[in-house]
Design a protein around this motif. Structure first.
Motif, PDB file in Angstrom:
ATOM      1  N   ALA A  47     -33.005   2.766  -1.759  1.00 23.10           N
ATOM      2  CA  ALA A  47     -33.190   2.233  -3.106  1.00 23.10           C
ATOM      3  C   ALA A  47     -33.506   0.742  -3.099  1.00 23.10           C
ATOM      4  CB  ALA A  47     -31.945   2.497  -3.957  1.00 23.10           C
ATOM      5  N   GLY A  48     -33.577   0.144  -1.895  1.00 25.05           N
ATOM      6  CA  GLY A  48     -33.873  -1.281  -1.808  1.00 25.05           C
ATOM      7  C   GLY A  48     -32.652  -2.171  -1.908  1.00 25.05           C
ATOM      8  N   HIS A  49     -31.449  -1.605  -1.815  1.00 24.53           N
ATOM      9  CA  HIS A  49     -30.233  -2.419  -1.798  1.00 24.53           C
ATOM     10  C   HIS A  49     -30.052  -3.014  -0.401  1.00 24.53           C
ATOM     11  CE1 HIS A  49     -29.293   0.423  -5.159  1.00 24.53           C
ATOM     12  NE2 HIS A  49     -28.902  -0.710  -5.716  1.00 24.53           N
ATOM     13  N   ILE A  50     -29.674  -4.276  -0.354  1.00 20.71           N
ATOM     14  CA  ILE A  50     -29.387  -4.949   0.912  1.00 20.71           C
ATOM     15  C   ILE A  50     -27.876  -5.161   1.006  1.00 20.71           C
ATOM     16  CG2 ILE A  50     -29.645  -7.088   2.227  1.00 20.71           C
ATOM     17  CD1 ILE A  50     -32.428  -7.364   1.119  1.00 20.71           C
ATOM     18  N   PHE A  51     -27.285  -4.701   2.094  1.00 20.97           N
ATOM     19  CA  PHE A  51     -25.847  -4.832   2.306  1.00 20.97           C
ATOM     20  C   PHE A  51     -25.592  -5.896   3.370  1.00 20.97           C
ATOM     21  CE2 PHE A  51     -26.772  -0.622   0.767  1.00 20.97           C
ATOM     22  CZ  PHE A  51     -25.791  -0.389  -0.179  1.00 20.97           C
ATOM     23  N   LEU A  52     -24.858  -6.924   3.020  1.00 20.10           N
ATOM     24  CA  LEU A  52     -24.536  -7.999   3.939  1.00 20.10           C
ATOM     25  C   LEU A  52     -23.238  -7.708   4.669  1.00 20.10           C
ATOM     26  CD1 LEU A  52     -25.402 -11.140   1.762  1.00 20.10           C
ATOM     27  CD2 LEU A  52     -26.897  -9.797   3.265  1.00 20.10           C
ATOM     28  N   ALA A  53     -23.076  -8.319   5.829  1.00 18.89           N
ATOM     29  CA  ALA A  53     -21.851  -8.127   6.610  1.00 18.89           C
ATOM     30  C   ALA A  53     -20.621  -8.609   5.848  1.00 18.89           C
ATOM     31  CB  ALA A  53     -21.976  -8.864   7.939  1.00 18.89           C
ATOM     32  N   SER A  54     -20.818  -9.531   4.922  1.00 19.79           N
ATOM     33  CA  SER A  54     -19.713 -10.057   4.112  1.00 19.79           C
ATOM     34  C   SER A  54     -19.208  -9.049   3.091  1.00 19.79           C
ATOM     35  CB  SER A  54     -20.175 -11.311   3.366  1.00 19.79           C
ATOM     36  OG  SER A  54     -21.204 -10.974   2.443  1.00 19.79           O
ATOM     37  N   GLY A  55     -19.951  -7.952   2.890  1.00 22.62           N
ATOM     38  CA  GLY A  55     -19.593  -6.965   1.885  1.00 22.62           C
ATOM     39  C   GLY A  55     -20.414  -7.101   0.608  1.00 22.62           C
ATOM     40  N   GLU A  56     -21.156  -8.197   0.486  1.00 19.81           N
ATOM     41  CA  GLU A  56     -21.984  -8.415  -0.702  1.00 19.81           C
ATOM     42  C   GLU A  56     -23.168  -7.451  -0.698  1.00 19.81           C
ATOM     43  OE1 GLU A  56     -24.297 -12.129  -2.984  1.00 19.81           O
ATOM     44  OE2 GLU A  56     -23.412 -12.408  -1.000  1.00 19.81           O
ATOM     45  N   ARG A  57     -23.547  -6.980  -1.903  1.00 15.91           N
ATOM     46  CA  ARG A  57     -24.715  -6.125  -2.032  1.00 15.91           C
ATOM     47  C   ARG A  57     -25.740  -6.811  -2.930  1.00 15.91           C
ATOM     48  NH1 ARG A  57     -24.974  -0.208  -4.915  1.00 15.91           N
ATOM     49  NH2 ARG A  57     -24.838  -1.529  -6.768  1.00 15.91           N
ATOM     50  N   LEU A  58     -27.004  -6.842  -2.462  1.00 15.78           N
ATOM     51  CA  LEU A  58     -28.084  -7.451  -3.218  1.00 15.78           C
ATOM     52  C   LEU A  58     -29.089  -6.379  -3.608  1.00 15.78           C
ATOM     53  CD1 LEU A  58     -28.780 -10.505  -0.839  1.00 15.78           C
ATOM     54  CD2 LEU A  58     -27.202 -10.427  -2.786  1.00 15.78           C
ATOM     55  N   HIS A  59     -29.739  -6.538  -4.749  1.00 16.23           N
ATOM     56  CA  HIS A  59     -30.793  -5.601  -5.148  1.00 16.23           C
ATOM     57  C   HIS A  59     -32.011  -6.412  -5.601  1.00 16.23           C
ATOM     58  CE1 HIS A  59     -32.125  -1.768  -7.489  1.00 16.23           C
ATOM     59  NE2 HIS A  59     -32.863  -2.015  -6.424  1.00 16.23           N
ATOM     60  N   PRO A  60     -32.815  -6.879  -4.648  1.00 18.19           N
ATOM     61  CA  PRO A  60     -33.967  -7.727  -4.977  1.00 18.19           C
ATOM     62  C   PRO A  60     -35.132  -6.924  -5.534  1.00 18.19           C
ATOM     63  CG  PRO A  60     -33.901  -7.300  -2.631  1.00 18.19           C
ATOM     64  CD  PRO A  60     -32.676  -6.668  -3.197  1.00 18.19           C
ATOM     65  N   ARG A  61     -36.002  -7.600  -6.249  1.00 17.56           N
ATOM     66  CA  ARG A  61     -37.250  -6.976  -6.709  1.00 17.56           C
ATOM     67  C   ARG A  61     -38.245  -6.859  -5.564  1.00 17.56           C
ATOM     68  NH1 ARG A  61     -39.471 -10.185 -11.709  1.00 17.56           N
ATOM     69  NH2 ARG A  61     -41.068  -8.540 -11.565  1.00 17.56           N
ATOM     70  N   LEU A  62     -38.142  -7.772  -4.603  1.00 19.79           N
ATOM     71  CA  LEU A  62     -39.086  -7.794  -3.485  1.00 19.79           C
ATOM     72  C   LEU A  62     -38.373  -8.310  -2.243  1.00 19.79           C
ATOM     73  CD1 LEU A  62     -42.767  -8.849  -3.425  1.00 19.79           C
ATOM     74  CD2 LEU A  62     -41.207 -10.009  -1.862  1.00 19.79           C
ATOM     75  N   ILE A  63     -38.671  -7.701  -1.116  1.00 24.56           N
ATOM     76  CA  ILE A  63     -38.109  -8.126   0.171  1.00 24.56           C
ATOM     77  C   ILE A  63     -39.266  -8.496   1.097  1.00 24.56           C
ATOM     78  CG2 ILE A  63     -36.784  -7.436   2.208  1.00 24.56           C
ATOM     79  CD1 ILE A  63     -35.480  -5.243   0.458  1.00 24.56           C
ATOM     80  N   ILE A  64     -39.148  -9.647   1.759  1.00 22.56           N
ATOM     81  CA  ILE A  64     -40.069  -9.984   2.855  1.00 22.56           C
ATOM     82  C   ILE A  64     -39.283  -9.853   4.147  1.00 22.56           C
ATOM     83  CG2 ILE A  64     -41.511 -11.754   3.932  1.00 22.56           C
ATOM     84  CD1 ILE A  64     -41.946 -12.945   1.146  1.00 22.56           C
ATOM     85  N   GLY A  65     -39.652  -8.877   4.952  1.00 23.34           N
ATOM     86  CA  GLY A  65     -38.994  -8.660   6.237  1.00 23.34           C
ATOM     87  C   GLY A  65     -39.644  -9.517   7.304  1.00 23.34           C
ATOM     88  N   ALA A  66     -38.947 -10.573   7.706  1.00 29.28           N
ATOM     89  CA  ALA A  66     -39.409 -11.443   8.790  1.00 29.28           C
ATOM     90  C   ALA A  66     -38.329 -11.447   9.857  1.00 29.28           C
ATOM     91  CB  ALA A  66     -39.685 -12.853   8.266  1.00 29.28           C
ATOM     92  N   ASP A  67     -37.847 -10.243  10.166  1.00 27.15           N
ATOM     93  CA  ASP A  67     -36.656 -10.093  10.998  1.00 27.15           C
ATOM     94  C   ASP A  67     -36.962  -9.548  12.389  1.00 27.15           C
ATOM     95  OD1 ASP A  67     -37.349  -7.809   9.521  1.00 27.15           O
ATOM     96  OD2 ASP A  67     -35.329  -6.994   9.557  1.00 27.15           O
ATOM     97  N   GLY A  68     -38.113  -9.909  12.923  1.00 27.36           N
ATOM     98  CA  GLY A  68     -38.372  -9.708  14.334  1.00 27.36           C
ATOM     99  C   GLY A  68     -38.901  -8.348  14.743  1.00 27.36           C
TER     100      GLY A  68
END
Length: 279
Positions: A47-68
């Protein structure tokens, strides 16, 4: 053995990555970006939700993947780099001054090459090999380092060790979506490293800037901006990457057949030689 050639006037730049990357962050912050340097992304869902190690959840309109090269974002949209090389590099003291870069092309380095890159009073000495030959990396770097020590060019003490994967399979799909969240890939995540040299910084910076511009345009209501980004990457970087990929595939054929490439084959597939650009 090595080809043993000198190619004068082949231009290039050496950069300090730590300083370079810090300046990119400073520029991003100056432009209004919220840079969270220790916010590790643990997962991305359909669904495009991003889960951080801190437990925070983000739901951006757009993601740029520059993660290698093993991009988590790319994997989420089904765009993976399938061919990688593995690298290992040591930092050592440089004996005297040296204003050139050394590339070591050899059939004994399967699917890659060795290098010595001077940086003021230190030098980076390293090797890259096809991923399935990763076990050869440590002894190959040790042998190259020892050779340069014997020649009186570098010191024996190792000041630091780095390494990692580089994508060498060419450009992959750079535009996608996770439900209603748009996704762009940039840099190594989009397979933009050169399949022969492994060079990827210029393409990463270029694609990152283009991705940022495309994101702004799309968020401003230009519906074709994201597809235009993918088309522009193909136009700007596609031809060079495809040429390098053809050379890499030919070298892979030597590797798979068990017949090592000859010095002439090695020259043909390296960017500093005229033959590289004629095929």
């Amino acid at each position: 053995g090595d080809t043993g050639d000198e190619e004068p006037n082949f231009p290039g730049y050496m950069i300090d990555r730590a300083t370079f990357d810090a300046n990119l962050v400073a520029d991003a912050r100056a432009a209004g970006a919220d840079c969270r340097l220790e916010a590790m992304v643990r997962a991305v869902d359909d669904a495009g939700h991003i889960f951080l190690a801190s437990g925070e959840r983000l739901h951006p309109r757009l993601i740029i993947g520059a993660d290698g090269p093993r991009s988590l974002i790319g994997r989420a949209i089904g765009a993976r780099n399938t061919e990688l090389v593995e690298t290992r590099q040591v930092s050592v003291r440089l004996c005297g001054t040296y204003a050139a870069t050394d590339i070591f092309l050899s059939a004994a380095i399967p699917g890659g090459y060795g290098w010595m890159f001077p940086k003021r009073d230190t030098a980076n000495v390293g090797v890259g090999v096809a991923a399935h030959r990763k076990g050869k990396l440590k002894p190959l770097v040790e042998d190259l380092h020892e050779r340069l020590v014997r020649e009186g060019r570098v010191g024996r003490t190792i000041l630091g060790i780095t390494g990692g994967a580089i994508p060498v399979g060419g450009i992959i799909r750079s535009v996608g979506a996770l439900h209603q969240t748009a996704v762009l890939l940039a840099g190594d995540a989009a397979g933009l490293a050169n399949p022969i040299t492994g060079a990827g910084i210029n393409a990463a910076v270029l694609s990152g800037a283009l991705a940022g511009e495309a994101a702004l345009s799309w968020l401003s209501g230009h519906s074709t901006a994201l597809d235009d980004y993918g088309a522009e990457l193909e136009e700007l970087l596609g031809p060079g990457l495809k040429r390098a990929l053809r050379h890499r595939q030919r070298m892979n054929a030597y590797l798979e057949s068990g017949d090592g490439p000859s010095p002439a084959d090695l020259r043909h597939a390296w960017v500093a030689y005229e033959a590289y650009w004629k095929s």
